[in-house]
Motif scaffolding. Structure first.
Motif, PDB file in Angstrom:
ATOM      1  N   GLN A  20       0.846  -1.210   0.000  1.00  0.00           N
ATOM      2  CA  GLN A  20       0.000   0.000   0.000  1.00  0.00           C
ATOM      3  C   GLN A  20       0.877   1.254   0.000  1.00  0.00           C
ATOM      4  OE1 GLN A  20      -2.212  -0.987   3.533  1.00  0.00           O
ATOM      5  NE2 GLN A  20      -4.115  -1.320   2.423  1.00  0.00           N
ATOM      6  N   GLY A  26     -11.178  -7.070   0.012  1.00  0.00           N
ATOM      7  CA  GLY A  26     -10.631  -7.111   1.371  1.00  0.00           C
ATOM      8  C   GLY A  26      -9.125  -6.945   1.435  1.00  0.00           C
ATOM      9  N   LYS A  36      -7.919  -1.841  -0.539  1.00  0.00           N
ATOM     10  CA  LYS A  36      -7.947  -0.752  -1.545  1.00  0.00           C
ATOM     11  C   LYS A  36      -8.660   0.484  -0.965  1.00  0.00           C
ATOM     12  CE  LYS A  36     -10.024  -3.539  -4.410  1.00  0.00           C
ATOM     13  NZ  LYS A  36      -9.982  -4.795  -3.636  1.00  0.00           N
ATOM     14  N   THR A  37      -9.817   0.253  -0.347  1.00  0.00           N
ATOM     15  CA  THR A  37     -10.558   1.399   0.209  1.00  0.00           C
ATOM     16  C   THR A  37      -9.727   2.095   1.285  1.00  0.00           C
ATOM     17  OG1 THR A  37     -12.551   0.121  -0.180  1.00  0.00           O
ATOM     18  CG2 THR A  37     -12.791   2.075   1.168  1.00  0.00           C
TER      19      THR A  37
HETATM   20  N1  LIG Z   1      -3.025  -1.253   6.279  1.00  0.00           N
HETATM   21  C1  LIG Z   1      -4.119  -1.531   6.954  1.00  0.00           C
HETATM   22  N2  LIG Z   1      -4.110  -1.392   8.286  1.00  0.00           N
HETATM   23  C2  LIG Z   1      -5.205  -1.669   9.019  1.00  0.00           C
HETATM   24  N3  LIG Z   1      -6.381  -2.103   8.501  1.00  0.00           N
HETATM   25  C3  LIG Z   1      -6.443  -2.249   7.170  1.00  0.00           C
HETATM   26  C4  LIG Z   1      -5.325  -1.984   6.326  1.00  0.00           C
HETATM   27  N4  LIG Z   1      -5.683  -2.228   5.051  1.00  0.00           N
HETATM   28  C5  LIG Z   1      -6.969  -2.641   5.094  1.00  0.00           C
HETATM   29  N5  LIG Z   1      -7.428  -2.670   6.370  1.00  0.00           N
HETATM   30  C6  LIG Z   1      -8.753  -3.072   6.837  1.00  0.00           C
HETATM   31  O1  LIG Z   1      -9.104  -4.274   6.147  1.00  0.00           O
HETATM   32  C7  LIG Z   1     -10.479  -4.248   5.841  1.00  0.00           C
HETATM   33  C8  LIG Z   1     -10.681  -4.438   4.348  1.00  0.00           C
HETATM   34  O2  LIG Z   1     -10.045  -3.410   3.668  1.00  0.00           O
HETATM   35  P1  LIG Z   1     -10.726  -2.575   2.502  1.00  0.00           P
HETATM   36  O3  LIG Z   1     -12.178  -2.391   2.758  1.00  0.00           O
HETATM   37  O4  LIG Z   1      -9.914  -1.364   2.313  1.00  0.00           O
HETATM   38  O5  LIG Z   1     -10.528  -3.590   1.308  1.00  0.00           O
HETATM   39  P2  LIG Z   1     -11.025  -3.449  -0.191  1.00  0.00           P
HETATM   40  O6  LIG Z   1      -9.909  -3.955  -1.024  1.00  0.00           O
HETATM   41  O7  LIG Z   1     -11.467  -2.057  -0.453  1.00  0.00           O
HETATM   42  O8  LIG Z   1     -12.232  -4.411  -0.220  1.00  0.00           O
HETATM   43  P3  LIG Z   1     -13.439  -4.451  -1.284  1.00  0.00           P
HETATM   44  O9  LIG Z   1     -12.813  -4.633  -2.638  1.00  0.00           O
HETATM   45  O10 LIG Z   1     -14.260  -5.626  -0.839  1.00  0.00           O
HETATM   46  O11 LIG Z   1     -14.136  -3.130  -1.137  1.00  0.00           O
HETATM   47  C9  LIG Z   1     -11.046  -2.947   6.320  1.00  0.00           C
HETATM   48  O12 LIG Z   1     -11.635  -3.122   7.598  1.00  0.00           O
HETATM   49  C10 LIG Z   1      -9.820  -2.068   6.435  1.00  0.00           C
HETATM   50  O13 LIG Z   1      -9.977  -1.099   7.478  1.00  0.00           O
END
Ligand SMILES: Nc1ncnc2c1ncn2[C@@H]1O[C@H](COP(=O)(O)OP(=O)(O)OP(=O)(O)O)[C@@H](O)[C@H]1O
Length: 367
Positions: free
Chosen positions: A233, A259, A262-263
């Motif tokens: 990231q 998960g 990305k968000t």
């Molecule tokens: N570097 C990090 N440190 C702490 N928590 C994290 C980190 N990266 C992601 N998370 C947590 O992991 C979970 C999933 O992350 P996120 O929602 O960003 O994934 P995503 O790739 O956007 O998923 P989707 O494609 O399903 O929307 C969330 O609760 C987020 O807060």
């Protein structure tokens, strides 16, 4: 007093007074042109306020035996850049305290508009020795009512303005009063001048909304999230941020299974940009995904992408409108779930951005 030019022609003080406009012109072009003979008495009378030459005339009455302009400009070993500053250093000018006090006192009975009018009138009468000092000491009073008016304009009771923005809007109002009276802030060398582009941004509801974040809170969020980023990231974060900071532009596609964070990355990037007072537009292809982004909107509603798309569609954005100004001021567009829409939607936005920015699509990032 006798004045002598470089060719040795001598002028009596009376001639100097009578031909003052001629000397003023010379002073502007080349101040070393007129040489003052030492130990000559100075008699001046009946002069009017004409900027630097006016202050020179005051000094000619006070400084004994000067042989050059540098002599006149030097007070206690310090050479000043203007005759006005020399007068100030010699205590020949008022410290303007009476004007500062007058504005503060008028604040009890007059509105902000009245105070700005008062300040503009003082400027036009050349009453103040150092208007910039009076401005710095009273701008908070002069800005009275401007925040309220912006809140009314944008129908947002929570709207806040930074110090620079408030000062800029106040200066802009003063400039408008001066312009109506055939004057301008540019006539007052040391007075700050309003940044007109930033005033139009302040009057743009969309830009104001995008800047209306609590910067210290966002900065805290950013610090916390940045420390939590994984190596992957962080690499993406640094790549994107350096493209923004160096104004290189770029299109970044970030892929990852559900998960994988990305968000979380979008939130960190958004906080980084907003904590510096810049604009990031968060959009997503679906309404649900847009709710997960801070300040998120659907791409269709943000950029007015037409529902019925053909291969040469454009977004319905007026190039002179508020949305176009917002886009031009935007540092980054984050588009979540970008592949969820038809390619004609990308192309329509790409075409529109090229049109608006008159350059290639530089600011689009997608998942
Ligand atoms: N570097 C990090 N440190 C702490 N928590 C994290 C980190 N990266 C992601 N998370 C947590 O992991 C979970 C999933 O992350 P996120 O929602 O960003 O994934 P995503 O790739 O956007 O998923 P989707 O494609 O399903 O929307 C969330 O609760 C987020 O807060």
């Amino acid at each position: 007093m006798i004045l002598m030019d470089e060719e040795g022609t001598q002028y009596h003080a009376r001639v100097f007074n009578q031909n003052f406009s001629r000397f003023r012109h010379l002073l502007k072009e080349d101040e070393s042109y007129i040489v003052i003979k030492p130990n000559m008495a100075v008699v001046t009378n009946g002069f009017s306020y004409t900027g630097e030459p006016y202050f020179l005339r005051i000094l000619l009455n006070k400084v004994k035996g000067p042989t050059s302009f540098d002599d006149i400009r030097t007070v206690n070993g310090q050479t000043h850049s203007s005759f006005r500053d020399v007068c100030y250093a010699l205590g020949l000018l008022d410290d303007d305290k009476e004007y500062i006090d007058a504005i503060k006192e008028a604040n009890h009975s007059g509105s902000g508009f009245y105070l700005r009018f008062l300040f503009a009138t003082l400027l036009m009468c050349n009453s103040m020795s150092k208007p910039e000092v009076v401005w710095e000491n009273t701008w908070e009073y002069l800005a009275d009512g401007i925040l309220y008016r912006q809140r009314q304009r944008f129908k947002s009771a929570e709207l806040s303005l930074g110090v620079d923005e408030l000062k800029n809007l106040t200066l802009f109002e003063i400039q408008q009063i001066l312009l109506r009276n055939n004057s301008t802030l540019k006539n007052f060398k040391n007075m700050p001048y309003p940044d007109v582009e930033s005033v139009s941004s302040s009057n743009n509801r969309l830009i104001t909304e995008e800047l209306d974040y609590d910067v210290p809170v966002i900065k805290n969020d950013y610090d916390r999230m940045f420390l939590a980023l994984t190596n992957e990231q962080r690499n993406i974060f640094l790549n994107i941020m350096s493209a923004i900071q160096e104004n290189k532009g770029g299109v970044f596609f970030v892929y990852g299974y559900g998960g994988t964070g990305k968000t979380f990355l979008w939130k960190t990037i958004s906080a980084a940009i907003r904590s510096e007072g810049n604009i990031v537009l968060n959009v997503a292809s679906s309404g649900i995904a847009s709710l997960l982004l801070p300040g998120g909107r659907t791409t269709h509603s943000r950029f007015i992408i037409p529902f019925e798309l053909i291969e040469d569609s454009f977004c319905n954005i007026n190039p002179d409108g508020e949305l176009a100004s917002l886009i031009r001021k935007t540092s980054l567009i984050i588009w979540d779930e970008a592949p969820m829409v038809h390619k004609h939607a990308f192309e329509a936005l790409d075409r529109t951005l090229k049109d608006l920015l008159r350059s290639s699509l530089r600011k689009l990032k997608g998942l």
